[in-house]
Design a protein around this motif. Structure first.
Motif, PDB file in Angstrom:
ATOM      1  N   UNK A 134       1.700  47.793 104.139  1.00 45.07           N
ATOM      2  CA  UNK A 134       2.107  47.147 102.899  1.00 45.07           C
ATOM      3  C   UNK A 134       2.200  48.224 101.825  1.00 45.07           C
ATOM      4  N   UNK A 135       3.347  48.364 101.211  1.00 48.85           N
ATOM      5  CA  UNK A 135       3.554  49.410 100.203  1.00 48.85           C
ATOM      6  C   UNK A 135       4.068  48.783  98.911  1.00 48.85           C
ATOM      7  N   UNK A 136       3.799  49.457  97.812  1.00 43.41           N
ATOM      8  CA  UNK A 136       4.312  49.029  96.508  1.00 43.41           C
ATOM      9  C   UNK A 136       5.498  49.913  96.132  1.00 43.41           C
ATOM     10  N   UNK A 137       6.666  49.319  96.061  1.00 43.83           N
ATOM     11  CA  UNK A 137       7.886  50.061  95.715  1.00 43.83           C
ATOM     12  C   UNK A 137       8.096  49.974  94.210  1.00 43.83           C
ATOM     13  N   UNK A 138       8.140  51.104  93.507  1.00 47.85           N
ATOM     14  CA  UNK A 138       8.345  51.056  92.062  1.00 47.85           C
ATOM     15  C   UNK A 138       9.745  50.529  91.716  1.00 47.85           C
ATOM     16  N   UNK A 139       9.844  49.866  90.585  1.00 50.29           N
ATOM     17  CA  UNK A 139      11.122  49.351  90.110  1.00 50.29           C
ATOM     18  C   UNK A 139      11.603  50.186  88.927  1.00 50.29           C
ATOM     19  N   UNK A 140      12.925  50.228  88.754  1.00 48.08           N
ATOM     20  CA  UNK A 140      13.510  51.045  87.709  1.00 48.08           C
ATOM     21  C   UNK A 140      13.219  50.496  86.314  1.00 48.08           C
ATOM     22  N   UNK A 141      12.854  49.230  86.237  1.00 44.71           N
ATOM     23  CA  UNK A 141      12.537  48.638  84.939  1.00 44.71           C
ATOM     24  C   UNK A 141      11.353  49.319  84.263  1.00 44.71           C
ATOM     25  N   UNK A 142      10.515  50.013  85.038  1.00 44.95           N
ATOM     26  CA  UNK A 142       9.392  50.738  84.464  1.00 44.95           C
ATOM     27  C   UNK A 142       8.230  49.835  84.107  1.00 44.95           C
ATOM     28  N   UNK A 143       7.406  50.303  83.191  1.00 47.10           N
ATOM     29  CA  UNK A 143       6.213  49.569  82.757  1.00 47.10           C
ATOM     30  C   UNK A 143       5.296  49.206  83.920  1.00 47.10           C
ATOM     31  N   UNK A 144       5.305  50.041  84.942  1.00 46.00           N
ATOM     32  CA  UNK A 144       4.420  49.806  86.074  1.00 46.00           C
ATOM     33  C   UNK A 144       4.853  48.702  87.003  1.00 46.00           C
ATOM     34  N   UNK A 145       6.055  48.171  86.835  1.00 45.71           N
ATOM     35  CA  UNK A 145       6.519  47.086  87.698  1.00 45.71           C
ATOM     36  C   UNK A 145       6.808  47.613  89.104  1.00 45.71           C
ATOM     37  N   UNK A 146       6.345  46.854  90.098  1.00 47.65           N
ATOM     38  CA  UNK A 146       6.551  47.236  91.493  1.00 47.65           C
ATOM     39  C   UNK A 146       6.953  46.006  92.315  1.00 47.65           C
ATOM     40  N   UNK A 147       7.447  46.303  93.505  1.00 47.59           N
ATOM     41  CA  UNK A 147       7.777  45.241  94.450  1.00 47.59           C
ATOM     42  C   UNK A 147       6.928  45.474  95.689  1.00 47.59           C
TER      43      UNK A 147
END
Length: 368
Positions: free
Chosen positions: A284-297
């Motif tokens: 299980x990995x957390x993929x960072x999102x380009x929106x920033x602010x620490x948002x991940x998928x």
């Protein structure tokens, strides 16, 4: 009768060197045989060239002012002989010699003789304009004036044309690079840039510098190397009818996490590092999102074995679609599409540097 070189150029005896150049520039273009086919035009061109050759040279002009044009009388009445320099145009070198003989005040028996050469008029023209044919870049579809583009020796001038059409000349666009980030491409951004343009007057001599702030609106999803055009915001050089366009080329900065790809640049590639154990047993990995602010998928992989060619798409988390590679700032072609591309996750599998014999035995028994 002597030739009044000042009159030939439409000047008075107090004319400055710049006025002499300006007069020659105008008249040489007006009467050049390549453009003016009227009877007598070539003779006028030769006379203008001769006058300029003499008056533009300080020493020749000084001699001419003292001897050659003190009176509007035939030279022989002033004890001076003048030989038409253009009778020598047929000679191989193209030079003419002008002779002046001046009697001194002590009497006719004492005299001083002065002479100087005038060059071929076409060579004079080429030296002045930097080319023997500045007309070649222009066609006959000009209406009121034919504009001549500036060279290091040439300032803007114009002369009448009989054509019924007019073609405006504009300098080639000025290209500038504008760096943008993937975050700028995701959300769109307005950047401000100060530009200073140099605008010459119609005579091509004086210029002013215009300073302005351009607002560059980068729409979401714009592609790398897209162009944003600001018409007539650049320089106006001598010989040009209007200011040049300024074109900003958008250059995408490298991103530390994502690589842009896809037909329209809508997808983002992300490389996830996983261990060999995770690749085999699930992760299980957390993929960072380009929106920033620490948002991940959160991406869970449990039902498949990962390998170096594995790809998993996270739908709708990429960049907005874009179908235009060139944007005219004054146009209405700035439609933004809501649809977004994907994040494509690929895997970099980290193998252990060493394995114990016991581990090797277990793997050997477990693996097919």
């Amino acid at each position: 009768m002597s030739k009044d070189f000042y009159k030939v150029l439409g000047l008075n005896k107090n004319a400055t060197p710049d006025e002499i150049k300006k007069a020659y520039r105008k008249m040489a273009l007006q009467y050049h045989p390549d453009k003016n086919k009227e009877p007598g035009a070539e003779d006028k061109f030769k006379n203008v060239s001769e006058a300029y050759d003499v008056l533009s040279d300080p020493e020749k002009r000084k001699t001419y002012d003292r001897i050659g044009s003190s009176q509007k009388l035939p030279f022989k009445n002033r004890h001076a002989d003048f030989y038409d320099p253009f009778t020598a145009f047929s000679n191989p070198k193209g030079y003419s010699r002008v002779w002046f003989t001046e009697n001194s005040r002590s009497g006719p028996s004492s005299s001083s003789t002065f002479s100087f050469e005038t060059d071929d008029p076409f060579r004079i023209f080429e030296r002045f304009f930097g080319t023997n044919n500045p007309f070649q870049a222009f066609d006959s579809e000009l209406e009121n004036h034919i504009s001549i583009f500036d060279t290091p020796q040439l300032h803007f001038t114009s002369f009448p044309s009989t054509s019924k059409k007019r073609r405006f000349r504009q300098q080639a666009p000025t290209y500038k690079t504008l760096e943008i980030t993937l975050e700028d491409i995701l959300n769109g951004v307005t950047k401000k840039m100060k530009v200073v343009s140099k605008v010459y007057d119609d005579d091509g001599v004086e210029f002013k510098e215009n300073e302005r702030i351009l607002e560059i609106k980068v729409r979401p999803g714009v592609r790398n190397d897209s162009q944003i055009v600001f018409p007539k915001a650049g320089n106006k050089m001598p010989g040009e009818s209007c200011q040049a366009d300024i074109i900003f080329i958008l250059h995408e900065k490298p991103h530390p996490l994502f690589i842009r790809q896809g037909t329209w640049g809508q997808d983002l590639k992300y490389v996830a590092k996983v261990s060999l154990k995770e690749a085999l047993c699930g992760v299980a990995i957390s993929v960072p999102l380009l929106e920033g602010n620490g948002q991940t998928y959160r991406l869970e992989v449990s039902n498949k074995v990962l390998h170096t060619k594995s790809e998993i798409r996270i739908t709708g988390k990429g960049l907005p679609y874009s179908t235009d590679s060139t944007t005219n700032f004054n146009s209405n072609s700035k439609k933004e599409l809501d649809k977004r591309g994907d994040i494509i996750v690929i895997f970099d599998i980290i193998f252990p540097e060493m394995l114990s014999q016991n581990s090797k035995k277990k793997l050997n028994m477990a693996l097919p």
